[in-house]
Design a protein around this motif. Sequence first.
Motif, PDB file in Angstrom:
ATOM      1  N   GLU A 129      61.850  36.086  16.706  1.00  0.00           N
ATOM      2  CA  GLU A 129      61.208  36.905  15.681  1.00  0.00           C
ATOM      3  C   GLU A 129      60.131  36.121  14.939  1.00  0.00           C
ATOM      4  N   HIS A 130      60.390  34.842  14.682  1.00  0.00           N
ATOM      5  CA  HIS A 130      59.363  33.999  14.071  1.00  0.00           C
ATOM      6  C   HIS A 130      58.162  33.869  15.009  1.00  0.00           C
ATOM      7  N   LEU A 131      58.418  33.763  16.299  1.00  0.00           N
ATOM      8  CA  LEU A 131      57.332  33.673  17.280  1.00  0.00           C
ATOM      9  C   LEU A 131      56.530  34.972  17.322  1.00  0.00           C
ATOM     10  N   ARG A 132      57.218  36.112  17.244  1.00  0.00           N
ATOM     11  CA  ARG A 132      56.506  37.393  17.266  1.00  0.00           C
ATOM     12  C   ARG A 132      55.612  37.531  16.036  1.00  0.00           C
ATOM     13  N   PHE A 133      56.177  37.221  14.870  1.00  0.00           N
ATOM     14  CA  PHE A 133      55.390  37.298  13.636  1.00  0.00           C
ATOM     15  C   PHE A 133      54.209  36.333  13.699  1.00  0.00           C
ATOM     16  N   GLY A 135      52.671  35.362  16.313  1.00  0.00           N
ATOM     17  CA  GLY A 135      51.673  35.890  17.238  1.00  0.00           C
ATOM     18  C   GLY A 135      50.728  36.864  16.552  1.00  0.00           C
ATOM     19  N   VAL A 136      51.281  37.753  15.721  1.00  0.00           N
ATOM     20  CA  VAL A 136      50.443  38.702  14.975  1.00  0.00           C
ATOM     21  C   VAL A 136      49.553  37.958  13.993  1.00  0.00           C
ATOM     22  N   ARG A 137      50.155  37.013  13.243  1.00  0.00           N
ATOM     23  CA  ARG A 137      49.411  36.273  12.218  1.00  0.00           C
ATOM     24  C   ARG A 137      48.283  35.448  12.825  1.00  0.00           C
ATOM     25  N   GLU A 138      48.567  34.704  13.866  1.00  0.00           N
ATOM     26  CA  GLU A 138      47.556  33.802  14.415  1.00  0.00           C
ATOM     27  C   GLU A 138      46.493  34.540  15.202  1.00  0.00           C
ATOM     28  N   THR A 139      46.827  35.720  15.749  1.00  0.00           N
ATOM     29  CA  THR A 139      45.783  36.536  16.367  1.00  0.00           C
ATOM     30  C   THR A 139      44.765  36.957  15.310  1.00  0.00           C
ATOM     31  N   GLY A 140      45.257  37.355  14.142  1.00  0.00           N
ATOM     32  CA  GLY A 140      44.345  37.680  13.043  1.00  0.00           C
ATOM     33  C   GLY A 140      43.530  36.482  12.608  1.00  0.00           C
ATOM     34  N   SER A 257      45.032  35.064  24.132  1.00  0.00           N
ATOM     35  CA  SER A 257      46.183  34.359  24.692  1.00  0.00           C
ATOM     36  C   SER A 257      47.350  34.240  23.718  1.00  0.00           C
ATOM     37  N   ALA A 258      47.088  34.354  22.403  1.00  0.00           N
ATOM     38  CA  ALA A 258      48.147  34.125  21.411  1.00  0.00           C
ATOM     39  C   ALA A 258      49.374  35.019  21.630  1.00  0.00           C
ATOM     40  N   PRO A 259      49.215  36.341  21.795  1.00  0.00           N
ATOM     41  CA  PRO A 259      50.413  37.157  22.054  1.00  0.00           C
ATOM     42  C   PRO A 259      51.113  36.789  23.358  1.00  0.00           C
ATOM     43  N   VAL A 260      50.341  36.354  24.350  1.00  0.00           N
ATOM     44  CA  VAL A 260      50.944  35.960  25.627  1.00  0.00           C
ATOM     45  C   VAL A 260      51.802  34.713  25.451  1.00  0.00           C
ATOM     46  N   TRP A 261      51.266  33.727  24.717  1.00  0.00           N
ATOM     47  CA  TRP A 261      52.051  32.515  24.451  1.00  0.00           C
ATOM     48  C   TRP A 261      53.307  32.855  23.651  1.00  0.00           C
ATOM     49  N   VAL A 315      50.328  29.490  17.536  1.00  0.00           N
ATOM     50  CA  VAL A 315      51.480  30.387  17.495  1.00  0.00           C
ATOM     51  C   VAL A 315      52.794  29.611  17.451  1.00  0.00           C
ATOM     52  N   ILE A 316      52.941  28.645  18.343  1.00  0.00           N
ATOM     53  CA  ILE A 316      54.263  28.053  18.569  1.00  0.00           C
ATOM     54  C   ILE A 316      54.668  27.080  17.473  1.00  0.00           C
TER      55      ILE A 316
END
Length: 404
Positions: A129-133, A135-140, A257-261, A315-316
């Motif tokens: 869940e931290h990784l999913r959040f 992913g959204v944050r770092e894509t922005g 690539s962020a959501p993919v990672w 992201v990670i």
Amino acid sequence: MANQVTVPLVAAFLASAGIPLYIHLPSFAAELGIGLGTIGYVLFGLRALDFIQDPILGRMVDRFPAYRSRFVAIAFLGMGLGFWIAFVMQPKLFGLVAGLVLVFTAYSLGTILFYGQGAAIVGGSAESEHLRFAGVRETGALVGIVVAAILPGLLGGYYGVLGGYALFGVVLVIASLAIWLLSRPFWGPVVAETQQSQSFRELAQPKILQLLLIALLNALPVAITSTLFLFFVDDRLDLSNLAGLFLLLFFLTAGVSAPVWSWASARFGARQVLLLAMSLAIISFVGAYSLPVGAAWRFGMICAASGAALGADMVILPALFATALMKHGVATGMGFGVWAFAAKISLALAAALVLPALQYAGFSPGGANTADALQRLNFLYALLPCALKLLALVCVARLPKVAA
């Protein structure tokens, strides 16, 4: 749904005061008549200020949670005022330093608040869940980096270099006001699931210390290449007309690539995926060293590969750190205050090391440079980041599999 819109917007605005400023400030300072060595030392001095203020700001956020909304207002409006002073007013050295102090201090406060709020919202949920959040944050954030990185060049093409930077400052001032108003519901209080310690001694946990060291080592290569990017493209490759396109390619690849990672880390393990991404970055740095003048398509491929690697970093690592803080019950404001310093001091070290080194070698941006000066630029841009990334990779490899 509100958070899905708010999180990328806030991340995008905050990101404008990170890597993009280090891309533009050397060239902007040169337009104002400030030397490379001088601006390098100025940037290092500003980050030395962060050494003191970031942990203090983090502790302040934790100690006075009732004032969070006021702290948010100070962060956004302070960044806006700093952008106005630095880019719109375009003062000489003293005024520029004053504007940058305001930008970077407000940026520190905003970043600590934002990452801490995100960690609190996700709470003690699984690492995925931290990784999913993240992913959204770092894509922005990467969208914000793209816009802030290319906007001065686009505007400068129509209004002149300094005119472009002035309009860039105006855009950021407007964004500071608009996003602050739109994001106000996001900053509401979050009930903590566990009691959080506000003692700095809690940061001495082995996993937390490992991640802080990795954050510092891993950010240095990106900081160096960001600081030297425009010089490498303009003077080493003689492709100044493509600089904006290369930046766009680099950060768009990172954003895509962020959501993919994020998905891959949740599926295969963050440690393993991060090692893969760091290896990709090392290959990219090595490839840049041997490029001939005018190698546009090959440098474009390097930008795409290294951009994808950056997406994994963004992201990670913060997701792993947020998970470690929640697991050990460490206050998020204090933890991300130290994390912010570790990430930003890398930018300061990069500026303080590579810009004076270039000046000492006789490098002149846009001027007639000797072979030795260009070779120094080549080494600093390509091989030095490669060596630093290898050190970071070794540290990641030493992380326990079960913990990452």
